[in-house]
Write a protein that holds these residues in place. Structure first.
Motif, PDB file in Angstrom:
ATOM      1  N   SER A   1       1.155  -1.239  -0.558  1.00  0.00           N
ATOM      2  CA  SER A   1       0.033   0.198   0.056  1.00  0.00           C
ATOM      3  C   SER A   1       0.669   1.126  -0.069  1.00  0.00           C
ATOM      4  O   SER A   1       1.619   1.102   0.380  1.00  0.00           O
ATOM      5  N   LYS A   2       0.240   2.002  -0.646  1.00  0.00           N
ATOM      6  CA  LYS A   2       0.909   3.059  -0.545  1.00  0.00           C
ATOM      7  C   LYS A   2       1.951   4.052   0.629  1.00  0.00           C
ATOM      8  O   LYS A   2       0.320   3.980   1.007  1.00  0.00           O
ATOM      9  N   VAL A   3       2.618   4.261   1.090  1.00  0.00           N
ATOM     10  CA  VAL A   3       2.950   5.262   1.330  1.00  0.00           C
ATOM     11  C   VAL A   3       3.556   7.043   1.778  1.00  0.00           C
ATOM     12  O   VAL A   3       3.722   7.221   1.025  1.00  0.00           O
ATOM     13  N   TYR A   4       1.708   8.256   2.498  1.00  0.00           N
ATOM     14  CA  TYR A   4       2.273   9.476   2.293  1.00  0.00           C
ATOM     15  C   TYR A   4       3.297  10.279   2.700  1.00  0.00           C
ATOM     16  O   TYR A   4       3.178  10.022   4.065  1.00  0.00           O
ATOM     17  N   ALA A   5       3.680  11.336   2.333  1.00  0.00           N
ATOM     18  CA  ALA A   5       4.437  12.392   3.503  1.00  0.00           C
ATOM     19  C   ALA A   5       3.179  12.758   3.953  1.00  0.00           C
ATOM     20  O   ALA A   5       2.341  13.362   3.562  1.00  0.00           O
ATOM     21  N   THR A   6       2.959  13.298   5.249  1.00  0.00           N
ATOM     22  CA  THR A   6       2.417  13.681   6.408  1.00  0.00           C
ATOM     23  C   THR A   6       2.215  15.282   5.570  1.00  0.00           C
ATOM     24  O   THR A   6       1.602  16.555   6.606  1.00  0.00           O
ATOM     25  N   ALA A   7       3.148  16.147   5.119  1.00  0.00           N
ATOM     26  CA  ALA A   7       3.769  17.528   5.305  1.00  0.00           C
ATOM     27  C   ALA A   7       4.690  17.934   4.873  1.00  0.00           C
ATOM     28  O   ALA A   7       6.014  16.877   3.961  1.00  0.00           O
ATOM     29  N   ASP A   8       4.657  18.778   3.525  1.00  0.00           N
ATOM     30  CA  ASP A   8       5.805  19.012   3.189  1.00  0.00           C
ATOM     31  C   ASP A   8       7.188  19.346   4.410  1.00  0.00           C
ATOM     32  O   ASP A   8       7.376  19.307   6.033  1.00  0.00           O
ATOM     33  N   GLY A   9       8.247  18.616   3.599  1.00  0.00           N
ATOM     34  CA  GLY A   9       9.296  18.398   4.112  1.00  0.00           C
ATOM     35  C   GLY A   9      10.497  17.500   4.033  1.00  0.00           C
ATOM     36  O   GLY A   9      10.635  17.866   2.125  1.00  0.00           O
ATOM     37  N   ILE A  10      11.907  17.733   4.060  1.00  0.00           N
ATOM     38  CA  ILE A  10      13.127  17.308   4.090  1.00  0.00           C
ATOM     39  C   ILE A  10      13.348  15.643   4.410  1.00  0.00           C
ATOM     40  O   ILE A  10      13.443  15.899   5.356  1.00  0.00           O
ATOM     41  N   VAL A  11      14.041  14.627   3.675  1.00  0.00           N
ATOM     42  CA  VAL A  11      14.385  13.965   3.742  1.00  0.00           C
ATOM     43  C   VAL A  11      15.317  13.278   5.055  1.00  0.00           C
ATOM     44  O   VAL A  11      16.128  13.690   4.473  1.00  0.00           O
ATOM     45  N   GLN A  12      14.915  14.006   6.172  1.00  0.00           N
ATOM     46  CA  GLN A  12      16.149  13.657   7.046  1.00  0.00           C
ATOM     47  C   GLN A  12      16.833  12.634   6.840  1.00  0.00           C
ATOM     48  O   GLN A  12      18.355  12.812   7.184  1.00  0.00           O
ATOM     49  N   SER A  13      16.708  11.301   6.729  1.00  0.00           N
ATOM     50  CA  SER A  13      17.617   9.631   6.326  1.00  0.00           C
ATOM     51  C   SER A  13      16.649   9.058   6.099  1.00  0.00           C
ATOM     52  O   SER A  13      15.489   8.772   6.180  1.00  0.00           O
ATOM     53  N   THR A  14      17.276   7.910   5.857  1.00  0.00           N
ATOM     54  CA  THR A  14      16.294   6.040   5.380  1.00  0.00           C
ATOM     55  C   THR A  14      17.153   4.927   5.755  1.00  0.00           C
ATOM     56  O   THR A  14      18.397   5.555   5.259  1.00  0.00           O
ATOM     57  N   GLY A  15      17.176   4.014   6.109  1.00  0.00           N
ATOM     58  CA  GLY A  15      17.859   3.247   6.781  1.00  0.00           C
ATOM     59  C   GLY A  15      17.418   1.874   6.917  1.00  0.00           C
ATOM     60  O   GLY A  15      15.587   2.264   6.616  1.00  0.00           O
ATOM     61  N   SER A  16      17.606   0.969   7.087  1.00  0.00           N
ATOM     62  CA  SER A  16      17.315  -0.164   7.557  1.00  0.00           C
ATOM     63  C   SER A  16      18.067  -1.159   8.706  1.00  0.00           C
ATOM     64  O   SER A  16      19.654  -0.780   8.422  1.00  0.00           O
ATOM     65  N   ASP A  17      17.258  -1.413   9.960  1.00  0.00           N
ATOM     66  CA  ASP A  17      17.515  -2.119  10.765  1.00  0.00           C
ATOM     67  C   ASP A  17      16.704  -3.333  11.490  1.00  0.00           C
ATOM     68  O   ASP A  17      15.676  -3.357  10.517  1.00  0.00           O
ATOM     69  N   ALA A  18      17.383  -4.018  12.374  1.00  0.00           N
ATOM     70  CA  ALA A  18      16.375  -5.249  13.008  1.00  0.00           C
ATOM     71  C   ALA A  18      15.178  -4.481  13.446  1.00  0.00           C
ATOM     72  O   ALA A  18      14.290  -5.263  13.205  1.00  0.00           O
ATOM     73  N   ASN A  19      15.029  -3.622  13.951  1.00  0.00           N
ATOM     74  CA  ASN A  19      14.714  -2.903  14.483  1.00  0.00           C
ATOM     75  C   ASN A  19      12.886  -2.343  13.528  1.00  0.00           C
ATOM     76  O   ASN A  19      11.141  -2.460  13.745  1.00  0.00           O
TER      77      ASN A  19
END
Length: 333
Positions: free
Chosen positions: A243-261
């Motif tokens: 399902s599509k996930v939307y940005a809930t406000a204007d902004g800047i991508v601070q970080s993206t990543g992946s971890d076990a939690n």
């Protein structure tokens, strides 16, 4: 038989003409003759009188004829003048009635305009309320269709016309001032609305997915893995895979990543110290440093990281501290 003569005597000798006329009346052979003598001037006077009477009759007849013609002309002029007067009065009455109807329409339009101005003020109050003003507002309901009318018919009086005119003038005078004030007020409201709109753009206020199925709220809960009490720092929203996930406000991508939690996750930075965090994604659609718009698709729902199924963990942070997302979500449960 009548015989007139001016001679006397049997010898028929000429004599001086007598100044009298003798009238002899002979009824018949067996009757005696009758004589009448009249002064000679009488027949002339009679003839003159007759001629005078005839002349007088002719004169009176001519005068009567002239008087009749004059009277006829005067009567015709009176009839024409009366017709013109009647027409003029009728036209005047029609003009007055037309002006009265126009005044009624003007008064009605003025009242309607006043109502519209009041509605605009109420709408402005509503806008101010939506943009953070303390004013309250309630939009007026307008009736649709042709309004029903009825009642007895009464001729309009001068006093009623005068009162309507004064009321219309008063309304127009007041409306001129109101329109001027409303213009300035609307300009101010527009500026306030633009600021509020911009603030709304950078404030998280929409749901991050189309689903509204909340499986875990903000606060204390039983951990789904350990079944021990734990603190949940956001909302878990169940949604179908990808399902599509939307940005809930204007902004800047601070970080993206992946971890076990957190699994595949995105952190967006917004104004006023706000950040939003999107976790357990199947796929990330943005990169660090990207500018995103409210409602833009930034990823897709998955079940990565510490997750029991397809859902989105959505978190709102204020100055680095996790807060309840409910005030930032439209139609939050």
């Amino acid at each position: 038989m009548l015989i007139c003569s001016n001679f006397e005597g049997a010898d028929m000798k000429p004599k001086r003409i007598n100044k009298r006329f003798t009238f002899v009346i002979i009824p018949d052979a067996n009757s005696s003759v009758r004589r009448f003598e009249v002064p000679k001037l009488i027949p002339y006077l009679a003839a003159g009188g007759l001629c005078g009477l005839i002349a007088l009759t002719l004169t009176l007849s001519v005068l009567h004829s002239q008087a009749s013609r004059t009277a006829s002309q005067l009567q015709s002029r009176v009839v024409n003048q009366d017709a013109m007067y009647t027409t003029t009065v009728q036209q005047k009455d029609e003009t007055i009635e037309q002006l009265q109807n126009e005044l009624i329409q003007l008064s009605k339009q003025t009242s309607e305009m006043k109502t519209k101005i009041d509605d605009i003020r109420k709408l402005e109050d509503e806008v101010r309320t939506l943009t953070g003003s303390n004013k309250t507002a309630a939009l007026a309901e307008s009736a649709s269709g042709t309004p029903a009318m009825g009642g007895s018919s009464h001729p309009v009086t001068q006093d009623e016309v005068k009162d309507t005119l004064e009321q219309t003038k008063s309304l127009l005078s007041g409306m001129d001032k109101e329109v001027s004030e409303l213009k300035n007020s609307i300009a101010s409201s527009k500026e306030t609305a633009m600021v509020a709109r911009q603030k709304l753009r950078v404030t998280p206020s929409i749901w991050p997915v189309d689903s509204r199925t909340l499986t875990s709220g903000f606060g204390l809960r039983q951990d789904p893995f350990t079944f021990r009490p734990s603190f949940h720092s956001g909302y878990d929203i169940s949604a179908p895979f990808n399902s599509k996930v939307y940005a809930t406000a204007d902004g800047i991508v601070q970080s993206t990543g992946s971890d076990a939690n957190h699994g595949n996750n995105i952190v967006l930075s917004h104004a006023d110290g706000l950040r939003t965090w999107y976790m357990h994604l199947n796929k990330i659609n943005v990169e660090k440093g990207d500018e995103v718009q409210k409602g833009q698709v930034i990823g897709y729902v998955g079940s990565t990281g510490r997750s029991t199924g397809n859902h989105l963990h959505y978190e709102v942070l204020k100055n680095g501290v996790s807060v309840d997302p409910k005030p930032y979500l439209s139609y939050a449960p």
